[in-house]
Design an enzyme around this catalytic site. Structure first.
Site, PDB file in Angstrom:
ATOM      1  N   GLY A  10      -3.879   1.886   9.083  1.00 51.11           N
ATOM      2  CA  GLY A  10      -2.280   1.479   8.952  1.00 51.11           C
ATOM      3  C   GLY A  10      -1.593   2.435   9.658  1.00 51.11           C
ATOM      4  O   GLY A  10      -2.026   3.734   9.941  1.00 51.11           O
ATOM      5  N   ILE A 127      -0.139   8.430   5.244  1.00 52.39           N
ATOM      6  CA  ILE A 127       1.186   8.760   4.389  1.00 52.39           C
ATOM      7  C   ILE A 127       0.442   8.873   2.799  1.00 52.39           C
ATOM      8  O   ILE A 127       1.099   9.719   2.032  1.00 52.39           O
ATOM      9  CB  ILE A 127       1.990   7.694   4.184  1.00 52.39           C
ATOM     10  CG1 ILE A 127       1.530   6.317   3.599  1.00 52.39           C
ATOM     11  CG2 ILE A 127       2.446   7.462   5.421  1.00 52.39           C
ATOM     12  CD1 ILE A 127       2.500   5.172   3.169  1.00 52.39           C
ATOM     13  N   ASP A 128      -0.670   8.367   2.335  1.00 52.03           N
ATOM     14  CA  ASP A 128      -1.256   8.697   1.095  1.00 52.03           C
ATOM     15  C   ASP A 128      -1.754  10.200   0.625  1.00 52.03           C
ATOM     16  O   ASP A 128      -1.674  10.472  -0.517  1.00 52.03           O
ATOM     17  CB  ASP A 128      -2.387   7.530   0.894  1.00 52.03           C
ATOM     18  CG  ASP A 128      -1.869   6.186   1.249  1.00 52.03           C
ATOM     19  OD1 ASP A 128      -0.762   5.743   1.174  1.00 52.03           O
ATOM     20  OD2 ASP A 128      -3.016   5.395   1.493  1.00 52.03           O
ATOM     21  N   MET A 170       3.928   3.523  -2.322  1.00 53.44           N
ATOM     22  CA  MET A 170       2.742   3.290  -1.942  1.00 53.44           C
ATOM     23  C   MET A 170       1.588   4.482  -2.459  1.00 53.44           C
ATOM     24  O   MET A 170       1.947   5.456  -2.906  1.00 53.44           O
ATOM     25  CB  MET A 170       2.526   3.144  -0.272  1.00 53.44           C
ATOM     26  CG  MET A 170       3.034   1.966   0.090  1.00 53.44           C
ATOM     27  SD  MET A 170       2.784   1.980   1.892  1.00 53.44           S
ATOM     28  CE  MET A 170       2.909  -0.279   1.939  1.00 53.44           C
ATOM     29  N   ARG A 172      -2.229   3.993  -2.419  1.00 52.32           N
ATOM     30  CA  ARG A 172      -3.394   3.369  -2.861  1.00 52.32           C
ATOM     31  C   ARG A 172      -3.911   3.996  -4.143  1.00 52.32           C
ATOM     32  O   ARG A 172      -3.325   4.109  -5.011  1.00 52.32           O
ATOM     33  CB  ARG A 172      -4.451   3.654  -1.736  1.00 52.32           C
ATOM     34  CG  ARG A 172      -4.347   2.967  -0.407  1.00 52.32           C
ATOM     35  CD  ARG A 172      -5.406   2.076   0.366  1.00 52.32           C
ATOM     36  NE  ARG A 172      -6.124   1.519  -0.448  1.00 52.32           N
ATOM     37  CZ  ARG A 172      -5.962  -0.020  -0.488  1.00 52.32           C
ATOM     38  NH1 ARG A 172      -4.721  -0.425   0.135  1.00 52.32           N
ATOM     39  NH2 ARG A 172      -6.500  -0.584  -1.192  1.00 52.32           N
ATOM     40  N   GLU A 223       1.472   2.528  -6.506  1.00 51.25           N
ATOM     41  CA  GLU A 223       1.132   1.115  -6.456  1.00 51.25           C
ATOM     42  C   GLU A 223      -0.379   0.946  -7.106  1.00 51.25           C
ATOM     43  O   GLU A 223      -0.542  -0.021  -7.679  1.00 51.25           O
ATOM     44  CB  GLU A 223       0.999   0.847  -5.178  1.00 51.25           C
ATOM     45  CG  GLU A 223       0.155   1.532  -4.291  1.00 51.25           C
ATOM     46  CD  GLU A 223      -0.053   1.101  -2.783  1.00 51.25           C
ATOM     47  OE1 GLU A 223       0.586   0.150  -2.409  1.00 51.25           O
ATOM     48  OE2 GLU A 223      -0.813   1.702  -1.670  1.00 51.25           O
ATOM     49  N   ARG A 267      15.210  -3.248 -13.609  1.00 54.02           N
ATOM     50  CA  ARG A 267      15.062  -3.793 -12.293  1.00 54.02           C
ATOM     51  C   ARG A 267      13.686  -3.184 -11.621  1.00 54.02           C
ATOM     52  O   ARG A 267      13.838  -1.949 -11.529  1.00 54.02           O
ATOM     53  CB  ARG A 267      16.150  -3.458 -11.304  1.00 54.02           C
ATOM     54  CG  ARG A 267      17.412  -4.304 -11.754  1.00 54.02           C
ATOM     55  CD  ARG A 267      17.575  -5.859 -11.568  1.00 54.02           C
ATOM     56  NE  ARG A 267      18.704  -6.663 -12.001  1.00 54.02           N
ATOM     57  CZ  ARG A 267      19.027  -6.942 -13.151  1.00 54.02           C
ATOM     58  NH1 ARG A 267      18.291  -6.640 -14.081  1.00 54.02           N
ATOM     59  NH2 ARG A 267      20.371  -7.637 -13.090  1.00 54.02           N
TER      60      ARG A 267
HETATM   61  O1  F6P Z   1      -2.930   3.877   3.467  1.00 53.69           O
HETATM   62  C1  F6P Z   1      -1.768   3.460   3.978  1.00 53.69           C
HETATM   63  C2  F6P Z   1      -0.972   2.204   3.273  1.00 53.69           C
HETATM   64  O2  F6P Z   1       0.296   2.364   3.459  1.00 53.69           O
HETATM   65  C3  F6P Z   1      -1.227   2.234   1.712  1.00 53.69           C
HETATM   66  O3  F6P Z   1      -0.359   3.436   1.037  1.00 53.69           O
HETATM   67  C4  F6P Z   1      -1.102   0.692   1.426  1.00 53.69           C
HETATM   68  O4  F6P Z   1      -1.762   0.679   0.124  1.00 53.69           O
HETATM   69  C5  F6P Z   1      -1.637   0.364   2.625  1.00 53.69           C
HETATM   70  O5  F6P Z   1      -1.680   1.222   3.677  1.00 53.69           O
HETATM   71  C6  F6P Z   1      -0.984  -0.950   2.851  1.00 53.69           C
HETATM   72  O6  F6P Z   1      -1.791  -1.503   4.016  1.00 53.69           O
HETATM   73  P1  F6P Z   1      -1.048  -2.910   4.715  1.00 53.69           P
HETATM   74  O7  F6P Z   1      -0.168  -2.219   5.897  1.00 53.69           O
HETATM   75  O8  F6P Z   1      -2.398  -3.435   5.281  1.00 53.69           O
HETATM   76  O9  F6P Z   1      -0.444  -3.752   4.025  1.00 53.69           O
END
Ligand code: F6P
Length: 344
Positions: A10, A127-128, A170, A172, A223, A267
């Site tokens: 990503g 970013i994770d 986000m 993961r 997430e 919300r």
């Molecule tokens: O690994 C970076 C990330 O932004 C995660 O936080 C997220 O789950 C994933 O990539 C989203 O992936 P994509 O851009 O394929 O939807």
């Protein structure tokens, strides 16, 4: 030297800053030639390249995304993928490839080096912030800042309407973004994948808070957060074509559950890819630049099979094998001893 550069997985704020630093030190100090591969490993297999020069990288330091393009996928997904990578390295006369990527790309790089002797150097991107072997990855600070800015904005609307706002971020299977943005944004509850949650307990906390006269609450949910088995129904995770679980949506489920159980107006807010877009923070620009300089230095030191890593105040090469095959989880002293102190 002649060095290839690719960005994989990503996109992430700071990618261009890393490339720019590799090129700057490579071209100006070492007299290197830098070859950029387009669209990650696909560009290596298909020999789609672009010349990377100080001139071509001008103005890219603050720019989000990657000038090289990126995608998921690996040479190991193709029957002749590894041979094509090896042939590209040899036919283009490359001394090695600098792979700027997350867990997936670094795992590929590590296997290419260990099993096929392809000279690679890794740069930890995500970013994770879930890569082992480094104290921090570039892009993380920017994502936390974006999530914090969003939470700040949500406070005022939540307070105006006496609402519970459930913000999904986000990360993961690690809760770094949730924990740090939760602390920085003053969340009443932070739910992370490392600790399965009980939604009943979350509701109790919010009710207690409301009994004390605080009618607005921010709940930050990573997430990848999961309920304790049997406490709440969630759909099975589906798997994408690269074998990754599809995440996203848990915030809406939790918001609905809180609304039903407490009766409070609730919300969900899904921050999504906003967290990955746009300009890197000053912190990430500096870290990316340090990583880029360290990566080209590592190539000249022939640290093949290694990754540049932040260790304390230093950036040093460490074996890729220390980084791959596991996920770096949240520092529990930060979650338990700091974040939890502020929970409702
Ligand atoms: O690994 C970076 C990330 O932004 C995660 O936080 C997220 O789950 C994933 O990539 C989203 O992936 P994509 O851009 O394929 O939807």
């Amino acid at each position: 030297m002649r060095i290839g550069v690719l960005t994989g997985g990503g996109d992430c704020p700071g990618l261009n800053a890393v490339i720019r630093a590799i090129v700057r030190k490579g071209e100006r100090i070492y007299g290197d030639e830098l070859v950029g591969f387009l669209d990650a490993w696909d560009g290596v297999m298909d020999r789609r390249t672009t010349a990377l020069t100080v001139e071509s990288m001008r103005g890219t330091l603050p720019r989000g995304g990657t000038v090289l393009g990126t995608r998921r996928g690996s040479p190991f997904d193709h029957p002749d993928g590894v041979e094509r990578v090896a042939a590209t390295v040899s036919d283009l006369g490359l001394d090695g490839i600098i792979v700027i990527g997350g867990n997936g790309s670094l795992t590929v790089a590590s296997k290419l080096f260990d099993d096929h002797q392809i000279p690679v150097i890794g740069v930890p991107k995500t970013i994770d912030n879930d890569i082992e072997g480094t104290d921090i990855t570039f892009g993380f600070n920017t994502a936390v800042q974006i999530a914090t800015d969003a939470i700040d904005r949500l406070h005022t609307t939540a307070e105006s309407h006496d609402r519970v706002m459930v913000v999904e971020v986000m990360g993961r299977d690690s809760g770094w973004i949730a924990t740090e943005a939760g602390i920085a944004g003053g969340a009443a509850v932070v739910l992370i994948p490392e600790i399965p949650f009980d939604v009943g307990q979350v509701c109790e906390r919010i009710i207690r808070r409301h009994e004390r006269g605080r009618y607005a609450s921010i709940v930050v949910v990573a997430e990848g957060a999961q309920p304790i088995a049997g406490t709440m129904e969630v759909a099975e995770r589906s798997i994408d074509r690269f074998g990754h679980a599809r995440l996203g949506g848990i915030g809406s489920i939790i918001a609905e559950e809180i609304r039903e159980r407490t009766g409070f107006d609730t919300r969900p807010v899904l921050l999504g890819h906003v967290q990955r877009g746009g300009t890197p923070t000053a912190f990430d620009r500096v870290l990316s630049t340090r990583f880029g300089v360290a990566a080209i230095d590592a190539a000249h030191g022939r640290h093949w099979g290694e990754m540049v890593a932040a260790r304390g105040r230093e950036v040093i090469p460490v074996p890729l094998s220390e980084a791959v095959g596991r996920t770096r989880q949240v520092d529990m002293t930060v979650y338990r001893d700091v974040a939890e102190v502020f929970f409702a």
